[in-house]
Scaffold this active site. Structure first.
Site, PDB file in Angstrom:
ATOM      1  N   ARG A  73       0.839  -1.196   0.000  1.00 52.48           N
ATOM      2  CA  ARG A  73       0.000   0.000   0.000  1.00 52.48           C
ATOM      3  C   ARG A  73       0.869   1.239   0.000  1.00 52.48           C
ATOM      4  O   ARG A  73       1.904   1.289   0.664  1.00 52.48           O
ATOM      5  CB  ARG A  73      -0.893   0.029   1.246  1.00 52.48           C
ATOM      6  CG  ARG A  73      -1.823   1.238   1.289  1.00 52.48           C
ATOM      7  CD  ARG A  73      -2.465   1.398   2.648  1.00 52.48           C
ATOM      8  NE  ARG A  73      -1.505   1.639   3.711  1.00 52.48           N
ATOM      9  CZ  ARG A  73      -0.903   2.823   3.927  1.00 52.48           C
ATOM     10  NH1 ARG A  73      -1.151   3.856   3.158  1.00 52.48           N
ATOM     11  NH2 ARG A  73      -0.051   2.960   4.921  1.00 52.48           N
ATOM     12  N   VAL A  74       0.454   2.223  -0.789  1.00 51.91           N
ATOM     13  CA  VAL A  74       1.012   3.572  -0.711  1.00 51.91           C
ATOM     14  C   VAL A  74      -0.158   4.520  -0.522  1.00 51.91           C
ATOM     15  O   VAL A  74      -1.299   4.187  -0.815  1.00 51.91           O
ATOM     16  CB  VAL A  74       1.845   3.957  -1.964  1.00 51.91           C
ATOM     17  CG1 VAL A  74       3.123   3.134  -2.039  1.00 51.91           C
ATOM     18  CG2 VAL A  74       1.036   3.819  -3.235  1.00 51.91           C
ATOM     19  N   SER A  75       0.141   5.718  -0.046  1.00 53.77           N
ATOM     20  CA  SER A  75      -0.931   6.635   0.336  1.00 53.77           C
ATOM     21  C   SER A  75      -1.499   7.455  -0.803  1.00 53.77           C
ATOM     22  O   SER A  75      -2.660   7.818  -0.788  1.00 53.77           O
ATOM     23  CB  SER A  75      -0.436   7.586   1.426  1.00 53.77           C
ATOM     24  OG  SER A  75      -0.086   6.852   2.567  1.00 53.77           O
ATOM     25  N   THR A  76      -0.678   7.793  -1.801  1.00 51.68           N
ATOM     26  CA  THR A  76      -1.162   8.687  -2.856  1.00 51.68           C
ATOM     27  C   THR A  76      -0.930   8.072  -4.230  1.00 51.68           C
ATOM     28  O   THR A  76      -0.080   7.199  -4.422  1.00 51.68           O
ATOM     29  CB  THR A  76      -0.447  10.048  -2.801  1.00 51.68           C
ATOM     30  OG1 THR A  76       0.947   9.849  -2.997  1.00 51.68           O
ATOM     31  CG2 THR A  76      -0.688  10.738  -1.470  1.00 51.68           C
ATOM     32  N   GLN A 105       2.638   7.960  -5.759  1.00 54.04           N
ATOM     33  CA  GLN A 105       3.662   7.112  -5.152  1.00 54.04           C
ATOM     34  C   GLN A 105       3.720   5.775  -5.883  1.00 54.04           C
ATOM     35  O   GLN A 105       2.774   5.363  -6.546  1.00 54.04           O
ATOM     36  CB  GLN A 105       3.376   6.896  -3.665  1.00 54.04           C
ATOM     37  CG  GLN A 105       3.580   8.141  -2.835  1.00 54.04           C
ATOM     38  CD  GLN A 105       3.220   7.915  -1.377  1.00 54.04           C
ATOM     39  OE1 GLN A 105       2.186   7.339  -1.067  1.00 54.04           O
ATOM     40  NE2 GLN A 105       4.082   8.369  -0.490  1.00 54.04           N
TER      41      GLN A 105
END
Length: 181
Positions: free
Chosen positions: A8-11, A14
């Site tokens: 998982r990445v936040s944005t 990314q």
């Protein structure tokens, strides 16, 4: 025992490649990935899918604990759900697993650290915005929709649903712009 990876990445800007490569190198046969904030479990469809399909003996693998979440309660709930299904969770950095009793203690502490880190990030963000506002450099977020175009389409007789479909946005965004006019 299948190893299932979760990245998982936040944005959106990314990159997931490093996490996915590491999970593959660790022998994960299935890897689910998503680009969504870890602040809460809400909206994390891939994580929900992984948890739903865990079977006894499966191992959920993440590169770092904050990939599971940045809220201690959420992380502990994920661990609990995995265990209810007879599965374990392994964090690669630092290497911790829920297979041992000590792993639970370490994960709890790491979860609290992740939550504290999130609070620090938000605090630094607020301070940066306050400094930028004081210097006259902060104008707020970039507008995603052309408000004049929304009003023009409305004036031309298009309803909020049609405007939203045309501009690729939600009706709520259209309603907010029209109410502000």
């Amino acid at each position: 025992m299948p190893r299932i990876g979760y990245a998982r990445v936040s944005t959106l800007d990314q990159d997931l490649d490093t996490q996915v490569a590491r999970l593959k190198a660790e022998g994960c046969v299935i890897i689910r990935a998503e680009k969504v904030s870890g602040a809460s479990r809400e909206g994390r469809a891939e994580l929900a899918t992984v948890l739903e399909f865990l079977r006894p003996g499966d191992e959920l693998v993440v590169t770092r604990l904050d990939r599971l979440g940045r809220d201690t309660r959420d992380v502990l709930n994920v661990v609990h759900e995995a265990e209810q299904r007879g599965a374990s969770i392994t964090v690669l950095d630092p290497h911790v697993s829920t297979r041992g009793e000590m792993g639970h203690v370490v994960l709890t502490v790491l979860g609290m650290v992740a939550q504290m880190e999130r609070r620090f990030i938000k605090e630094r963000q607020r301070e940066g915005i306050a400094r930028a506002k004081a210097a006259g450099a902060y104008t707020g977020g970039k507008r995603r929709l052309d408000r004049d175009q929304v009003r023009a389409l409305h004036t031309a007789g298009h309803g909020p649903s049609a405007i939203a479909a045309t501009l690729g946005c939600s009706r709520m965004q259209v309603y907010r712009i029209l109410q502000g006019a």
